[in-house]
Design an enzyme around this catalytic site. Structure first.
Site, PDB file in Angstrom:
ATOM      1  N   ASP A  19       0.846  -1.191   0.000  1.00  0.00           N
ATOM      2  CA  ASP A  19       0.000   0.000   0.000  1.00  0.00           C
ATOM      3  C   ASP A  19       0.884   1.244   0.000  1.00  0.00           C
ATOM      4  OD1 ASP A  19      -2.330   1.568   0.084  1.00  0.00           O
ATOM      5  OD2 ASP A  19      -2.234   1.736   2.257  1.00  0.00           O
ATOM      6  N   SER A  20       0.305   2.351  -0.406  1.00  0.00           N
ATOM      7  CA  SER A  20       1.047   3.612  -0.377  1.00  0.00           C
ATOM      8  C   SER A  20       1.348   4.027   1.062  1.00  0.00           C
ATOM      9  CB  SER A  20       0.226   4.704  -1.064  1.00  0.00           C
ATOM     10  OG  SER A  20      -1.019   4.833  -0.412  1.00  0.00           O
ATOM     11  N   TYR A  51      -0.552   8.682  -2.641  1.00  0.00           N
ATOM     12  CA  TYR A  51      -0.434   8.471  -4.088  1.00  0.00           C
ATOM     13  C   TYR A  51      -1.603   9.127  -4.837  1.00  0.00           C
ATOM     14  CZ  TYR A  51       3.165   4.732  -3.828  1.00  0.00           C
ATOM     15  OH  TYR A  51       4.319   4.008  -3.651  1.00  0.00           O
ATOM     16  N   GLY A  52      -2.705   9.348  -4.103  1.00  0.00           N
ATOM     17  CA  GLY A  52      -3.966   9.758  -4.732  1.00  0.00           C
ATOM     18  C   GLY A  52      -3.911  11.029  -5.545  1.00  0.00           C
ATOM     19  N   CYS A  82      -3.481  -1.073  -2.444  1.00  0.00           N
ATOM     20  CA  CYS A  82      -3.729   0.336  -2.736  1.00  0.00           C
ATOM     21  C   CYS A  82      -4.586   0.464  -4.006  1.00  0.00           C
ATOM     22  CB  CYS A  82      -2.386   1.039  -2.940  1.00  0.00           C
ATOM     23  SG  CYS A  82      -2.540   2.774  -3.351  1.00  0.00           S
ATOM     24  N   ASN A  83      -5.730   1.110  -3.873  1.00  0.00           N
ATOM     25  CA  ASN A  83      -6.626   1.279  -5.031  1.00  0.00           C
ATOM     26  C   ASN A  83      -6.009   2.155  -6.107  1.00  0.00           C
ATOM     27  OD1 ASN A  83      -9.657   0.303  -4.254  1.00  0.00           O
ATOM     28  ND2 ASN A  83      -8.442   0.850  -2.467  1.00  0.00           N
ATOM     29  N   THR A  84      -5.262   3.172  -5.656  1.00  0.00           N
ATOM     30  CA  THR A  84      -4.656   4.081  -6.632  1.00  0.00           C
ATOM     31  C   THR A  84      -3.605   3.324  -7.440  1.00  0.00           C
ATOM     32  OG1 THR A  84      -5.001   5.812  -4.973  1.00  0.00           O
ATOM     33  CG2 THR A  84      -3.674   6.381  -6.882  1.00  0.00           C
ATOM     34  N   GLU A 167      -4.729   9.822   8.223  1.00  0.00           N
ATOM     35  CA  GLU A 167      -3.290   9.775   8.533  1.00  0.00           C
ATOM     36  C   GLU A 167      -2.985  10.593   9.800  1.00  0.00           C
ATOM     37  OE1 GLU A 167      -0.394   8.780   6.392  1.00  0.00           O
ATOM     38  OE2 GLU A 167      -1.722   7.574   5.155  1.00  0.00           O
ATOM     39  N   CYS A 199     -10.789   2.870  -1.304  1.00  0.00           N
ATOM     40  CA  CYS A 199      -9.506   3.381  -0.813  1.00  0.00           C
ATOM     41  C   CYS A 199      -9.213   2.686   0.512  1.00  0.00           C
ATOM     42  CB  CYS A 199      -9.592   4.901  -0.627  1.00  0.00           C
ATOM     43  SG  CYS A 199      -8.146   5.587   0.211  1.00  0.00           S
ATOM     44  N   THR A 200      -7.984   2.260   0.662  1.00  0.00           N
ATOM     45  CA  THR A 200      -7.600   1.495   1.864  1.00  0.00           C
ATOM     46  C   THR A 200      -7.966   2.217   3.167  1.00  0.00           C
ATOM     47  OG1 THR A 200      -5.447   2.565   1.600  1.00  0.00           O
ATOM     48  CG2 THR A 200      -5.647   0.276   0.856  1.00  0.00           C
ATOM     49  N   HIS A 201      -7.808   3.543   3.158  1.00  0.00           N
ATOM     50  CA  HIS A 201      -7.979   4.294   4.402  1.00  0.00           C
ATOM     51  C   HIS A 201      -9.427   4.405   4.864  1.00  0.00           C
ATOM     52  CE1 HIS A 201      -3.885   5.290   3.565  1.00  0.00           C
ATOM     53  NE2 HIS A 201      -3.792   6.136   4.566  1.00  0.00           N
TER      54      HIS A 201
END
Ligand code: DGL
Length: 281
Positions: A19-20, A51-52, A82-84, A167, A199-201
């Site tokens: 993941d980013s 990364y987004g 990571c989706n991005t 974050e 998105c992971t977050h």
């Protein structure tokens, strides 16, 4: 000779999760729960996250560096949590990079599992996607959903402020509640009955999102879906599964060691984690 045999026996063949940042640890947690016996290696590119907001070329270059590191350090199979990265890099990595450099290894993404689940769940054929600006710009979710069912209409919502809020550990603050509502309102208005958390977050916001969208909207969480799909993938591909080592090891690498990585990473994983610092280039 005996030593060589012992070493060969001990050699790890990890499932890698990339993941980013640390959001992908949420996906790793689900995978570990579903498939606990395997050895896992996690890489979070925290020094270069998010990364987004980056260009597709940069996301591709960064993701390729991470993939190189993971294969050099014993991974047989890498999941781009990571989706991005899945949107901007996966296809190029699978089609151009892997056949040349790692023909016997595999890289998988998270978009298709989420799109398949959403397509199976939607009754009114209206699916919402919450994601980073990069994922929305790529149109990758729309492409995958329409490929599965051309009658599906997709409402995408870029949510660029959510990753920084998560974050910073500020995702329950009054400001975060207002920002989240501003992102969810257009999705509710568009009448979607299924919403992909792309998105992971956003996993950490799942309960808030479910509540705000109401009981009529099904929420697709990658932390739940990806483990199931990976399990099915390994069953369909015994030639890959056979290579994976099963020592129950979990190794964490991060390109920057921040307090947030330890604190929120541990929260995402459900138990304390300790990451080692690496440089990707
Ligand atoms: N991991 C990214 C994703 O799932 C979100 C964070 C970022 O923008 O780097 O899209």
């Amino acid at each position: 000779m005996v030593d060589c045999v012992e070493m060969a026996k001990k050699k790890k063949a990890y499932i890698g999760v990339f993941d980013s940042g640390f959001g992908g640890i949420n996906v790793l947690r689900g995978i570990v729960k579903a498939l606990p016996a395997y050895d896992y290696l996690y890489v979070g590119d925290t020094a270069r996250t998010p990364y987004g907001a980056r260009s597709a070329d940069t996301v591709y270059a960064f993701t390729r560096q991470a993939v190189d590191f993971m294969f050099a350090n014993g991974c047989e199979l890498v999941v781009l949590a990571c989706n991005t990265a899945s949107s901007d890099a996966l296809r190029r990595i699978q089609q151009e990079y892997m056949p040349k450099h790692y023909p016997n290894k595999r890289v998988l993404g998270v978009l298709i599992p989420a799109a398949e689940e959403a397509a199976a769940k939607t009754a009114n054929r209206k699916v919402g996607v919450m994601a980073t600006a990069g994922t929305v710009r790529s149109g990758a979710f729309v492409r995958e959903l329409v490929k599965i069912d051309p009658t599906i209409r997709v409402a995408q919502q870029a949510c660029p402020l959510l990753v920084p809020l998560v974050e910073a550990g500020e995702y329950q603050s009054p400001a975060a509640v207002l920002i989240l509502e501003a992102y969810l309102k257009p999705l509710r208005r568009s009448g979607v009955d299924t919403l992909i958390l792309g998105c992971t977050h956003y996993g950490i916001l799942e309960r808030q999102i479910r509540r705000a969208m109401g009981p009529g909207v099904r929420v697709v969480s990658e932390a739940t879906i990806v483990p199931k799909k990976l399990k099915a993938y390994l069953t369909r591909h015994p030639e890959i599964e056979r290579k994976l080592s099963k020592g129950g090891e979990r190794v964490f690498y991060s390109t920057d060691l921040t307090d947030a990585f330890s604190a929120l990473g541990s929260k995402f994983f459900g138990k304390p984690i300790k990451a080692k610092k690496i440089t990707l280039q």
